[in-house]
Design a protein around this motif. Structure first.
Motif, PDB file in Angstrom:
ATOM      1  N   GLY A   1      -8.619   1.831  15.423  1.00 32.35           N
ATOM      2  CA  GLY A   1      -8.351   1.868  14.105  1.00 32.35           C
ATOM      3  C   GLY A   1      -6.862   1.399  13.920  1.00 32.35           C
ATOM      4  N   ARG A   2      -6.105   1.205  14.815  1.00 33.57           N
ATOM      5  CA  ARG A   2      -4.819   0.807  14.748  1.00 33.57           C
ATOM      6  C   ARG A   2      -4.622  -0.430  13.847  1.00 33.57           C
ATOM      7  NH1 ARG A   2      -0.150   2.386  15.808  1.00 33.57           N
ATOM      8  NH2 ARG A   2       1.568   1.324  16.462  1.00 33.57           N
ATOM      9  N   THR A   3      -5.504  -1.247  14.261  1.00 38.87           N
ATOM     10  CA  THR A   3      -5.552  -2.724  13.976  1.00 38.87           C
ATOM     11  C   THR A   3      -6.059  -2.871  12.279  1.00 38.87           C
ATOM     12  OG1 THR A   3      -7.877  -3.060  14.283  1.00 38.87           O
ATOM     13  CG2 THR A   3      -6.317  -4.029  15.846  1.00 38.87           C
ATOM     14  N   THR A   4      -6.411  -1.949  11.493  1.00 37.28           N
ATOM     15  CA  THR A   4      -6.747  -1.874  10.111  1.00 37.28           C
ATOM     16  C   THR A   4      -5.623  -1.305   9.421  1.00 37.28           C
ATOM     17  OG1 THR A   4      -7.892   0.165  10.221  1.00 37.28           O
ATOM     18  CG2 THR A   4      -9.212  -1.956  10.555  1.00 37.28           C
ATOM     19  N   THR A   5      -4.398  -0.635   9.889  1.00 36.48           N
ATOM     20  CA  THR A   5      -3.579   0.108   9.294  1.00 36.48           C
ATOM     21  C   THR A   5      -2.180  -0.180   9.658  1.00 36.48           C
ATOM     22  OG1 THR A   5      -2.957   1.953  10.705  1.00 36.48           O
ATOM     23  CG2 THR A   5      -4.908   2.211   9.200  1.00 36.48           C
ATOM     24  N   PHE A   6      -1.268  -0.195   9.011  1.00 37.68           N
ATOM     25  CA  PHE A   6       0.244  -0.565   9.676  1.00 37.68           C
ATOM     26  C   PHE A   6       0.779   0.450  10.561  1.00 37.68           C
ATOM     27  CE2 PHE A   6       0.341  -2.899   5.810  1.00 37.68           C
ATOM     28  CZ  PHE A   6       1.046  -4.156   6.254  1.00 37.68           C
ATOM     29  N   GLY A   7       1.416   0.075  11.468  1.00 40.04           N
ATOM     30  CA  GLY A   7       2.009   1.012  12.547  1.00 40.04           C
ATOM     31  C   GLY A   7       2.953   2.063  12.088  1.00 40.04           C
ATOM     32  N   THR A   8       3.297   3.081  12.698  1.00 38.93           N
ATOM     33  CA  THR A   8       4.251   4.159  12.484  1.00 38.93           C
ATOM     34  C   THR A   8       5.496   3.629  11.824  1.00 38.93           C
ATOM     35  OG1 THR A   8       3.139   5.800  13.871  1.00 38.93           O
ATOM     36  CG2 THR A   8       5.327   6.419  12.830  1.00 38.93           C
ATOM     37  N   THR A   9       6.133   2.640  12.651  1.00 41.67           N
ATOM     38  CA  THR A   9       7.399   2.153  12.307  1.00 41.67           C
ATOM     39  C   THR A   9       7.549   1.317  11.080  1.00 41.67           C
ATOM     40  OG1 THR A   9       7.783   1.858  14.675  1.00 41.67           O
ATOM     41  CG2 THR A   9       9.357   0.442  13.374  1.00 41.67           C
ATOM     42  N   ALA A  10       6.470   0.505  10.806  1.00 45.36           N
ATOM     43  CA  ALA A  10       6.280  -0.028   9.504  1.00 45.36           C
ATOM     44  C   ALA A  10       6.332   0.667   8.564  1.00 45.36           C
ATOM     45  CB  ALA A  10       5.130  -1.244   9.390  1.00 45.36           C
ATOM     46  N   ARG A  11       5.465   1.807   8.642  1.00 44.39           N
ATOM     47  CA  ARG A  11       5.337   2.608   7.487  1.00 44.39           C
ATOM     48  C   ARG A  11       6.620   3.543   7.114  1.00 44.39           C
ATOM     49  NH1 ARG A  11      -0.476   5.513   7.569  1.00 44.39           N
ATOM     50  NH2 ARG A  11      -1.528   4.129   8.848  1.00 44.39           N
ATOM     51  N   ILE A  12       7.278   3.851   8.261  1.00 42.86           N
ATOM     52  CA  ILE A  12       8.802   4.624   8.236  1.00 42.86           C
ATOM     53  C   ILE A  12       9.597   3.569   7.261  1.00 42.86           C
ATOM     54  CG2 ILE A  12      10.611   5.663   9.490  1.00 42.86           C
ATOM     55  CD1 ILE A  12       8.732   6.591  11.491  1.00 42.86           C
ATOM     56  N   ILE A  13       9.692   2.469   7.849  1.00 39.03           N
ATOM     57  CA  ILE A  13      10.816   1.706   7.394  1.00 39.03           C
ATOM     58  C   ILE A  13      10.338   1.391   5.992  1.00 39.03           C
ATOM     59  CG2 ILE A  13      10.006  -0.726   8.281  1.00 39.03           C
ATOM     60  CD1 ILE A  13      13.103  -1.180   8.693  1.00 39.03           C
ATOM     61  N   HIS A  14       9.061   1.126   5.681  1.00 36.38           N
ATOM     62  CA  HIS A  14       8.766   0.817   4.285  1.00 36.38           C
ATOM     63  C   HIS A  14       9.213   1.835   3.200  1.00 36.38           C
ATOM     64  CE1 HIS A  14       5.984   1.345   0.873  1.00 36.38           C
ATOM     65  NE2 HIS A  14       5.750  -0.026   0.811  1.00 36.38           N
ATOM     66  N   TRP A  15       8.705   3.217   3.589  1.00 35.00           N
ATOM     67  CA  TRP A  15       9.002   4.432   2.688  1.00 35.00           C
ATOM     68  C   TRP A  15      10.638   4.485   2.657  1.00 35.00           C
ATOM     69  CZ3 TRP A  15       5.857   4.964  -0.892  1.00 35.00           C
ATOM     70  CH2 TRP A  15       4.397   4.735  -0.737  1.00 35.00           C
TER      71      TRP A  15
END
Ligand code: HEM
Length: 182
Positions: A2-16
């Protein structure tokens, strides 16, 4: 898998984190350049310059992260025109964020003004005083804000459309990890 269909935790944290900081920066920038109470204005300037310096590093980190961690592919249901629109909007956001943080930093340092946070940390200005450069950077900073605001409006509009109308899972790719196993 499932990881390939969503952004990883680091990308999400830095995005928000960046989403919140950029909105605060826009608000502070727009308010502090008005005729307002001097002490509030000074506080906003100190906040804007210090947070801007932090954003300078975050933008650099984020671009390196993005180049080394490609975005997951969009669902096949997304038409080519929308893929193109998403690609150009995202690219534009990166470009305008770089323009804003660099022009802000150049405007302040070449103008001979302090960045209090960096001073407190013992980080010296990287550029010498140069009034003509400061004026150019100031004009770029003030003009580029319109581009950044327009891109943010399009970006948030598209995200809301995917999340609320289409409900096709595109928004949850970047939504905070706690709503989905990450
Ligand atoms: C994403 C990052 C940034 C955003 C969104 C942003 C946004 C803004 C906005 C909207 C204004 C008002 C411009 C106007 O209407 O004339 C402004 C002004 C200003 N910003 Fe930024 N800024 C950013 C980064 C920075 C950085 C990194 C610095 C310095 C370290 C900085 C320093 C300044 C200064 C000194 C002004 C006042 C300009 C003047 O009139 O001299 N900004 N900013």
């Amino acid at each position: 898998m499932g990881r390939t269909t969503t952004f990883g935790t680091t990308a999400r944290i830095i995005h928000w984190i960046m989403a919140v900081l950029v909105i605060l920066m826009l608000a502070a920038g727009l308010i502090m350049t008005q005729e307002i109470d001097r002490s509030i204005r000074n506080l906003l300037f100190i906040f804007h310059k210090g947070t801007g310096a932090v954003l300078l590093l975050l933008v650099a980190f984020r671009i390196i992260w993005r180049l080394t961690h490609p975005a997951p592919p969009l669902p096949r249901t997304i038409p080519a025109i929308q893929r193109f629109a998403a690609y150009t909007t995202h690219l534009g956001l990166y470009v305008f964020l770089v323009i804003m943080v660099v022009s802000g930093y150049v405007r302040v340092t070449t103008g001979g003004f302090p960045i209090e946070l960096l001073n407190a940390l013992g980080v010296p200005p990287l550029l010498p005083k140069a009034d003509a450069v400061a004026e150019t950077a100031k004009a770029i900073h003030a003009t580029a804000k319109y581009g950044l605001i327009a891109l943010i409006v399009m970006h948030v509009g598209a995200a809301a459309y995917h999340g609320l109308v289409l409900r096709d899972g595109v928004l949850s790719r970047m939504w905070p990890p706690y709503t989905k196993s990450a």
